[in-house]
Write a protein that holds these residues in place. Structure first.
Motif, short mmCIF file in Angstrom:
data_model
loop_
_atom_site.label_atom_id
_atom_site.label_comp_id
_atom_site.label_asym_id
_atom_site.label_seq_id
_atom_site.Cartn_x
_atom_site.Cartn_y
_atom_site.Cartn_z
N ALA A 152 0.82 -1.21 0.00
CA ALA A 152 0.00 0.00 0.00
C ALA A 152 0.86 1.26 0.00
CB ALA A 152 -0.93 -0.01 1.21
N VAL A 153 1.89 1.29 0.84
CA VAL A 153 2.78 2.45 0.89
C VAL A 153 3.54 2.59 -0.44
CG1 VAL A 153 4.79 3.45 2.05
CG2 VAL A 153 2.96 2.40 3.39
N GLY A 154 3.87 1.44 -1.06
CA GLY A 154 4.51 1.49 -2.38
C GLY A 154 3.61 2.14 -3.41
N TYR A 155 2.32 1.84 -3.37
CA TYR A 155 1.38 2.48 -4.29
C TYR A 155 1.35 3.99 -4.04
CZ TYR A 155 -2.95 4.00 -6.47
OH TYR A 155 -3.88 4.70 -7.22
N CYS A 156 1.25 4.38 -2.77
CA CYS A 156 1.21 5.80 -2.44
C CYS A 156 2.50 6.50 -2.89
CB CYS A 156 1.01 5.99 -0.93
SG CYS A 156 -0.59 5.38 -0.32
N GLU A 157 3.62 5.84 -2.68
CA GLU A 157 4.91 6.40 -3.10
C GLU A 157 4.92 6.67 -4.60
OE1 GLU A 157 9.66 5.34 -2.50
OE2 GLU A 157 8.18 3.71 -2.64
N SER A 158 4.32 5.78 -5.37
CA SER A 158 4.32 5.95 -6.82
C SER A 158 3.45 7.11 -7.28
CB SER A 158 3.83 4.66 -7.49
OG SER A 158 2.43 4.46 -7.28
N ARG A 159 2.56 7.59 -6.41
CA ARG A 159 1.66 8.69 -6.77
C ARG A 159 2.16 10.05 -6.27
NH1 ARG A 159 0.48 4.97 -9.30
NH2 ARG A 159 -1.58 4.24 -9.96
N ILE A 160 3.26 10.06 -5.56
CA ILE A 160 3.78 11.31 -5.00
C ILE A 160 4.64 12.02 -6.04
CG2 ILE A 160 5.32 12.31 -3.26
CD1 ILE A 160 4.35 10.10 -1.34
N THR A 161 4.29 13.25 -6.35
CA THR A 161 5.04 14.04 -7.35
C THR A 161 5.73 15.24 -6.73
OG1 THR A 161 3.04 15.31 -7.87
CG2 THR A 161 3.48 13.34 -9.20
N ARG A 162 5.29 15.67 -5.54
CA ARG A 162 5.90 16.82 -4.87
C ARG A 162 6.25 16.42 -3.43
NH1 ARG A 162 2.01 21.85 -5.33
NH2 ARG A 162 0.65 20.42 -4.17
N PRO A 163 7.31 15.66 -3.26
CA PRO A 163 7.58 15.10 -1.93
C PRO A 163 7.69 16.12 -0.81
CG PRO A 163 9.46 14.81 -3.42
CD PRO A 163 8.31 15.24 -4.25
N GLU A 164 8.30 17.28 -1.09
CA GLU A 164 8.47 18.27 -0.03
C GLU A 164 7.17 18.95 0.36
OE1 GLU A 164 11.59 20.96 -0.94
OE2 GLU A 164 13.17 19.44 -0.72
N ASP A 165 6.15 18.79 -0.47
CA ASP A 165 4.84 19.37 -0.17
C ASP A 165 3.78 18.28 0.07
OD1 ASP A 165 5.49 22.14 -0.36
OD2 ASP A 165 5.60 21.91 -2.53
N THR A 166 4.24 17.08 0.45
CA THR A 166 3.32 15.96 0.60
C THR A 166 3.31 15.47 2.05
OG1 THR A 166 3.62 15.22 -1.68
CG2 THR A 166 2.80 13.59 -0.11
N ILE A 167 2.11 15.19 2.55
CA ILE A 167 1.91 14.59 3.87
C ILE A 167 1.28 13.22 3.66
CG2 ILE A 167 0.77 14.80 6.11
CD1 ILE A 167 0.60 17.87 5.48
N LEU A 168 1.96 12.18 4.10
CA LEU A 168 1.45 10.81 3.98
C LEU A 168 1.03 10.33 5.37
CD1 LEU A 168 0.90 8.11 2.63
CD2 LEU A 168 3.35 7.61 2.75
N VAL A 169 -0.27 10.09 5.54
CA VAL A 169 -0.80 9.62 6.82
C VAL A 169 -1.15 8.14 6.67
CG1 VAL A 169 -2.52 9.99 8.63
CG2 VAL A 169 -1.74 11.93 7.23
N LEU A 170 -0.35 7.30 7.28
CA LEU A 170 -0.61 5.86 7.29
C LEU A 170 -1.43 5.55 8.53
CD1 LEU A 170 -0.16 2.91 6.37
CD2 LEU A 170 2.00 2.95 7.66
#
Length: 395
Positions: free
Chosen positions: A278-296
């Motif tokens: 699941a986290v791998g899928y989310c990682e593949s959708r991130i295009t702006r890492p410094e402006d991204t918040i990932l809440v697992l």
């Protein structure tokens, strides 16, 4: 003994009689009024082991009993008794009857149960279930939407600097610090040659938020609250929101965020867990890492490859993604979770803690401002999982 003391003693005996159950020759021997006798019957039907048959699955008295407890007890107690009835007396299968659904008091626990049972619901029962779920969702939106909207918008506005602010937008603390060199001792004042304010110019998507939600059975209430918060954030222009649910498969429900009821009925509670996938899928959708918040949002009982998950978490943190692991998003108390994996994540800079729905807006605001979320949790009275001192995984 004074009259007030006598009344108090009588009330104490009454309460003990209702707690202990039994007839006049048992317990306290306290005589009950007609209303108290009805209350006693309602309690006995649920909690007296020798009277379980009174609320059996074939008993037509269940809807009447549900109506009685609403008359005798406040809503908070009714919800507890309903949950006890479902668990102790195995009444969950009765929720497939629309008459039963119409009689219960809707709450988050009932929504979780209906989601888990959705495959058994059909026809009129399914329509009634959707009505019940929507009623709970709308009540939660009324309670939670505005605090989250204000917290997120406020954090977004303060995260950007406006160098030509209007008077109402001036950040006085920043402005004073920037102009200390212009202090005029003669007038005991500061000349604000530079004004700094909260940015309100750009209302495009300034932050990307990914909610990655474990849909195993133990996370049912967290799924409900996550869907509500996801729907609210999806309505904010300054935030781009993605909602992903997973067990051993990964499903992206972002397109349904305008209708949290549809999201909930798309969830399949139960089954295994592959957090790494699941986290791998989310990682593949991130295009702006410094402006991204990932809440697992997960109890971290990993059925996939834990080492792979840790490697992904390390990679995400290094890229600038602000990642947090919420062990639960509910008000049910301390959750069960994989302590070892939570500690390893914390060691990689991914704080892990449980969060109540009331505190979630403040947590998101802190994340948007790029605060240390472990420090924020400590300030909010939340015990974050201490970091594991072991080595980080190799990439």
């Amino acid at each position: 003994m004074s009259e007030s003391e006598a009344v108090s003693q009588t009330e104490r005996l009454r309460r003990w009689r209702l707690v202990l159950g039994g007839g006049a020759a048992e317990g306290t021997g306290c005589a009950l009024s007609e209303r108290d006798q009805g209350l006693d019957r309602a309690l006995g039907a649920l909690y007296d082991s020798d009277r379980r048959g009174g609320l059996g699955s074939s008993a037509p008295s269940v809807p009447r009993w549900l109506g009685d407890i609403r008359d005798y007890f406040p809503a908070s107690v009714v919800q507890v008794m309903q949950r006890d009835a479902f668990e102790r007396l195995d009444l969950k299968r009765m929720l497939t009857e629309p008459e039963m659904l119409e009689a219960v008091v809707p709450d988050v626990a009932l929504v979780s149960t209906l989601i888990a049972m959705r495959g058994l619901l059909g026809g009129r029962t399914k329509d009634t279930a959707r009505f019940v779920v929507r009623k709970v969702v709308e009540a939660l939106l009324r309670k939670l939407e505005e605090p989250l909207r204000q917290a997120v918008n406020g954090a977004i506005d303060r995260a950007s600097v406006n160098r030509r602010p209007r008077h109402a937008e001036i950040d006085w603390n920043r402005t004073i610090r920037a102009n200390l060199r212009h202090y005029q001792a003669e007038y005991r004042t500061i000349i604000p040659e530079t004004r700094l304010g909260h940015g309100r110019k750009s209302r495009g998507s300034l932050k990307d938020v990914v909610l990655c939600i474990d849909q195993s059975g133990s996370m049912a209430n967290s799924v409900v609250y996550s869907s509500i918060f996801g729907a609210v954030m999806a309505s904010l222009p300054a935030v781009s929101t993605r909602l992903v649910v997973f067990d051993t498969e990964v499903v992206d429900l972002s397109e349904s965020l305008d209708d949290p009821v549809e999201v909930l009925f798309s969830v399949q509670l139960g089954g295994g867990t592959d957090i790494n996938r699941a986290v791998g899928y989310c990682e593949s959708r991130i295009t702006r890492p410094e402006d991204t918040i990932l809440v697992l949002i997960s109890d971290l009982y990993e059925g996939g490859v834990a080492a792979g998950l840790l490697a992904r978490a390390q990679r995400l943190a290094a890229s600038g993604v602000q990642m947090v692991a919420l062990l639960a998003l509910s008000d049910e108390g301390a959750p069960a979770y994989d302590r070892a994996l939570a500690a390893r994540l914390a060691a990689l800079g991914v704080p892990a803690f449980a969060c109540t729905p009331d505190l979630f807006p403040d947590m998101m605001a802190a994340a948007i401002r790029k605060q240390d979320l472990a420090a924020w949790a400590a300030g909010a009275g939340i015990a974050a999982v201490p970091a594991d001192p072991g080595p980080a995984p190799d990439l």
